[in-house]
Design a protein around this motif. Structure first.
Motif, PDB file in Angstrom:
ATOM      1  N   UNK A 184       0.847  -1.187   0.000  1.00  0.00           N
ATOM      2  CA  UNK A 184       0.000   0.000   0.000  1.00  0.00           C
ATOM      3  C   UNK A 184       0.883   1.239   0.000  1.00  0.00           C
ATOM      4  N   UNK A 185       0.398   2.307  -0.612  1.00  0.00           N
ATOM      5  CA  UNK A 185       1.128   3.560  -0.597  1.00  0.00           C
ATOM      6  C   UNK A 185       0.140   4.714  -0.699  1.00  0.00           C
ATOM      7  N   UNK A 186       0.558   5.869  -0.194  1.00  0.00           N
ATOM      8  CA  UNK A 186      -0.199   7.104  -0.394  1.00  0.00           C
ATOM      9  C   UNK A 186       0.456   7.867  -1.535  1.00  0.00           C
ATOM     10  N   UNK A 187      -0.327   8.722  -2.179  1.00  0.00           N
ATOM     11  CA  UNK A 187       0.221   9.499  -3.286  1.00  0.00           C
ATOM     12  C   UNK A 187      -0.284  10.930  -3.205  1.00  0.00           C
ATOM     13  N   UNK A 188       0.623  11.868  -3.477  1.00  0.00           N
ATOM     14  CA  UNK A 188       0.287  13.286  -3.482  1.00  0.00           C
ATOM     15  C   UNK A 188       0.828  13.891  -4.760  1.00  0.00           C
ATOM     16  N   UNK A 189       0.126  14.892  -5.281  1.00  0.00           N
ATOM     17  CA  UNK A 189       0.596  15.537  -6.502  1.00  0.00           C
ATOM     18  C   UNK A 189       0.208  16.993  -6.543  1.00  0.00           C
ATOM     19  N   UNK A 190       1.073  17.794  -7.148  1.00  0.00           N
ATOM     20  CA  UNK A 190       0.829  19.229  -7.319  1.00  0.00           C
ATOM     21  C   UNK A 190       0.634  19.532  -8.800  1.00  0.00           C
TER      22      UNK A 190
END
Length: 275
Positions: free
Chosen positions: A89-95
């Motif tokens: 599992x992983x979290x993801x963030x993006x701008x």
């Protein structure tokens, strides 16, 4: 660090250990902008493995000859996840453009994505985008920058102070000469992902959507329309913030990302909440 994906040496920076958090920058910069925004959040919060990739044509990741648009960039990003994260599992963030890609990753890997954070995300259609307007500026603040950097700073920031100049110099300016303009242009010519927008089932994990009230790049109305796709979304629009929101409102940014991580931590394996 590098990982070979489809014959491309994808460069990324990595810090810490624990739950992977993949952070994807926008167009025209490199991994340092997301690292500069997020590392303060993790300074006193162990238990996360932060992965900051350089997208093709930016930083130290080249643009392969076969890359022709966002579909190829997304495939490269998913390949990096497979190579670096595996089946965890992983979290993801993006701008910005990175947010557009991060949302697509959550659409394609909903059972693997433990949380999604979209910061001033690019959408399929921009609307009600305000003109660039400086809200606060210190006198002659841009004089501290090289002439080639001044225009970039003045067009990007709506808060122009010694503090935001320093953040620009540390996290944005070093990436500018590394951009492969031809390769980036080829990629952005086909920046829309194929398929029907919103065609996937709603992503039901903890989500954060941040928008700048004065964002003259993507606006705040488009990001608001994303809320219906994310039943566990917090949406916040911040005054005194444009497209450079993490630099202009760092305290609020840190607080909201911290709360998002609290919600991510509540999740158990397989997306179930812990008791």
């Amino acid at each position: 660090m590098e990982a070979e994906v489809g014959g491309v040496a994808v460069h990324y920076a990595e810090h810490g250990s624990g739950l992977p958090v993949v952070a994807v920058h926008g167009a025209g910069v490199d991994h340092r902008e997301m690292a500069g925004a997020l590392e303060p959040v993790f300074r006193d919060r162990p238990g996360y493995r932060r992965v900051y990739p350089d997208l093709p044509g930016m930083g130290r990741t080249p643009v392969p000859d076969w890359l022709r648009g966002s579909d190829d960039v997304l495939d490269l990003l998913l390949g990096l996840v497979d190579a670096v994260v595996g089946d965890e599992e992983f979290a993801i963030a993006g701008h910005s453009f990175g947010g557009y890609l991060a949302a697509a990753v959550a659409d394609r890997r909903p059972s693997q994505v433990a949380g999604l954070a979209l910061i001033c995300p690019l959408g399929e259609e921009a609307r009600d985008v305000p003109a660039h307007a400086v809200l606060h500026a210190s006198a002659d603040v841009a004089d501290a920058l090289d002439p080639a950097e001044q225009g970039q700073f003045l067009d990007y920031f709506v808060v122009q102070t010694p503090a935001t100049v320093e953040r620009f110099r540390e996290y944005v300016a070093p990436a500018l000469p590394l951009v492969d303009r031809d390769g980036l242009g080829r990629m952005l010519d086909r920046w829309r992902l194929s398929g029907v927008p919103g065609g996937a089932a709603p992503y039901t994990g903890p989500t954060l959507i941040l928008a700048g009230r004065q964002d003259s790049t993507v606006g705040y109305a488009g990001p608001w329309e994303l809320v219906e796709r994310y039943p566990r979304a917090t949406y916040a629009v911040l005054d005194r913030a444009g497209h450079a929101l993490p630099h202009e409102q760092p305290a609020l940014f840190t607080a909201l990302v911290t709360e998002w991580l609290d919600r991510v931590d509540e999740r158990g394996h397989g997306g179930q909440l812990k008791d």
